[in-house]
Enzyme design. Structure first.
Site, PDB file in Angstrom:
ATOM      1  N   GLU A  37     -36.802  52.034 -49.098  1.00 21.15           N
ATOM      2  CA  GLU A  37     -37.136  53.436 -48.842  1.00 21.15           C
ATOM      3  C   GLU A  37     -38.030  53.583 -47.612  1.00 21.15           C
ATOM      4  O   GLU A  37     -37.877  54.527 -46.834  1.00 21.15           O
ATOM      5  CB  GLU A  37     -37.814  54.059 -50.064  1.00 21.15           C
ATOM      6  CG  GLU A  37     -36.887  54.293 -51.243  1.00 21.15           C
ATOM      7  CD  GLU A  37     -35.756  55.261 -50.929  1.00 21.15           C
ATOM      8  OE1 GLU A  37     -35.890  56.082 -49.990  1.00 21.15           O
ATOM      9  OE2 GLU A  37     -34.721  55.195 -51.612  1.00 21.15           O
ATOM     10  N   TYR A 120     -42.440  61.510 -51.973  1.00 24.31           N
ATOM     11  CA  TYR A 120     -41.021  61.148 -52.052  1.00 24.31           C
ATOM     12  C   TYR A 120     -40.828  59.681 -52.419  1.00 24.31           C
ATOM     13  O   TYR A 120     -40.082  59.350 -53.338  1.00 24.31           O
ATOM     14  CB  TYR A 120     -40.320  61.435 -50.720  1.00 24.31           C
ATOM     15  CG  TYR A 120     -38.996  60.710 -50.619  1.00 24.31           C
ATOM     16  CD1 TYR A 120     -37.901  61.146 -51.344  1.00 24.31           C
ATOM     17  CD2 TYR A 120     -38.871  59.556 -49.833  1.00 24.31           C
ATOM     18  CE1 TYR A 120     -36.697  60.461 -51.291  1.00 24.31           C
ATOM     19  CE2 TYR A 120     -37.678  58.873 -49.785  1.00 24.31           C
ATOM     20  CZ  TYR A 120     -36.588  59.329 -50.506  1.00 24.31           C
ATOM     21  OH  TYR A 120     -35.407  58.645 -50.477  1.00 24.31           O
ATOM     22  N   ASP A 138     -36.596  64.419 -50.451  1.00 20.72           N
ATOM     23  CA  ASP A 138     -36.575  64.148 -49.009  1.00 20.72           C
ATOM     24  C   ASP A 138     -35.720  65.200 -48.321  1.00 20.72           C
ATOM     25  O   ASP A 138     -35.301  66.186 -48.943  1.00 20.72           O
ATOM     26  CB  ASP A 138     -36.065  62.737 -48.733  1.00 20.72           C
ATOM     27  CG  ASP A 138     -34.583  62.572 -49.036  1.00 20.72           C
ATOM     28  OD1 ASP A 138     -33.980  63.483 -49.672  1.00 20.72           O
ATOM     29  OD2 ASP A 138     -33.999  61.541 -48.638  1.00 20.72           O
TER      30      ASP A 138
END
Length: 349
Positions: A37, A120, A138
């Site tokens: 991520e 997020y 996001d």
């Protein structure tokens, strides 16, 4: 939000049939999800894949990342950009070692407290790796929700992100939160595309999407215009001596902090305080690199020095060291061919 309430089941069915096979999805440990991520922030999946594999080869777990020499960390990250992400990753790894005995925390607030981890990323880790019904919002998710619901709030604002997160909590399946999170991301990345060109006929929300039904795809999501970037005219000096090129390290704070670079300044002439012994110089090339808030226009000059003396802290690097040791930002990609050509030519003499 009735349209959004209809999305869960068709979304999960679509994801089951269309999800891309990605290495971090094959083994969604907290560490794998976290690293992936962070790498994916501002970066396309296709560009991340090779970096992720190389990164896992050298730093397969929290401890190895915490102990990785910073010079090597930067070299592994070279080309991905936004280098503060790599520094924050290592800082968070050290944080996990010191504060959590090397075990990745599972509580949302403790994950959120890690260096470089925002709402997020914390949501993605907790939902995908730990199976918690915590939303991850996001840009892709904001776009999907705005179009499905017809929501006209500015997606760049914290208020809109909070509102979307609250909506998602209400429809998130408690038995498959990780699949739901990844499905929302995937839908935004593969189908509900930005710039007014979504593939609506492939979308599981086709029948009830507000933007499609009301012909508002081009106007949603609402996003405040970006501020104009500042332009800088910079001169880059490629300084050669025998089979090496000169590098200097950027300051530890600010743009491209701590990375190596070819000497460059806003001035058009070489600063006298560098004290260089120049044999000859010639024009090299021009280039451009765009950062988030700044645009560099580069004029490149090639110089041969008659003496290897350099300012304090600068180094000479040969081709192997450029390839294996020193991390240079891709802002200087436009000069790579000139450096490689010169160093290889000199090696052949």
């Amino acid at each position: 939000m009735k349209a959004l309430e209809q999305l869960t089941i068709p979304l999960l069915e679509w994801y089951r049939d269309n999800a891309r096979r990605l290495p971090w999805r094959d083994d969604p440990t907290p560490y794998h999800v976290w690293v992936s991520e962070i790498m994916l922030q501002q970066t396309r999946v296709a560009a991340v894949l090779d970096y992720y594999r190389r990164f896992m080869d050298e730093a397969p777990d929290v401890q190895s990342l915490a102990e990785l020499p910073q010079e090597r960390l930067m070299k592994l990250w070279q080309g991905l950009g936004y280098y503060s992400r790599a520094r924050n990753l290592q800082a968070a790894a050290k944080q996990i070692m010191e504060e959590h005995a090397g075990v990745f925390p599972s509580e949302y607030e403790k994950v959120r407290a890690l260096k470089g981890v925002g709402d997020y990323t914390a949501g993605a880790i907790c939902s995908i790796a730990f199976g918690q019904a915590v939303p991850a919002v996001d840009g892709n998710v904001l776009r999907v929700v705005a179009r499905v619901t017809g929501e006209e709030g500015d997606i760049t604002t914290a208020a809109m992100k909070k509102r979307v997160a609250e909506h998602l909590v209400g429809i998130m399946p408690t038995d498959a939160p990780g699949a739901f999170t990844q499905a929302m991301m995937e839908l935004g990345a593969m189908v509900c595309l930005p710039n007014g060109a979504p593939l609506c006929e492939k979308c599981p929300a086709y029948e009830f999407c507000t933007a499609r039904r009301e012909d508002r795809i081009d106007s949603l999501p609402v996003k405040a215009p970006k501020k104009a970037r500042r332009t800088e005219e910079r001169t880059v000096w490629l300084l050669f001596y025998e089979n090496a090129v000169a590098l200097r390290r950027r300051p530890e704070k600010g743009l491209l902090a701590g990375l190596w670079e070819y000497p460059n300044e806003l001035e058009k002439e070489i600063p006298e305080e560098w004290g260089l012994s120049v044999g000859w110089r010639e024009f090299g090339c021009t280039g451009k690199h765009i950062f988030t808030h700044i645009e560099w226009h580069l004029t490149v000059q090639r110089l041969e020095l008659t003496d290897p003396a350099l300012p304090e802290g600068w180094v000479w690097a040969d081709e192997r060291e450029l390839r294996e040791r020193y991390a240079l930002p891709n802002a200087f990609d436009c000069v790579t061919h000139l450096v490689t050509e010169r160093l290889r030519k000199n090696d052949d003499l």
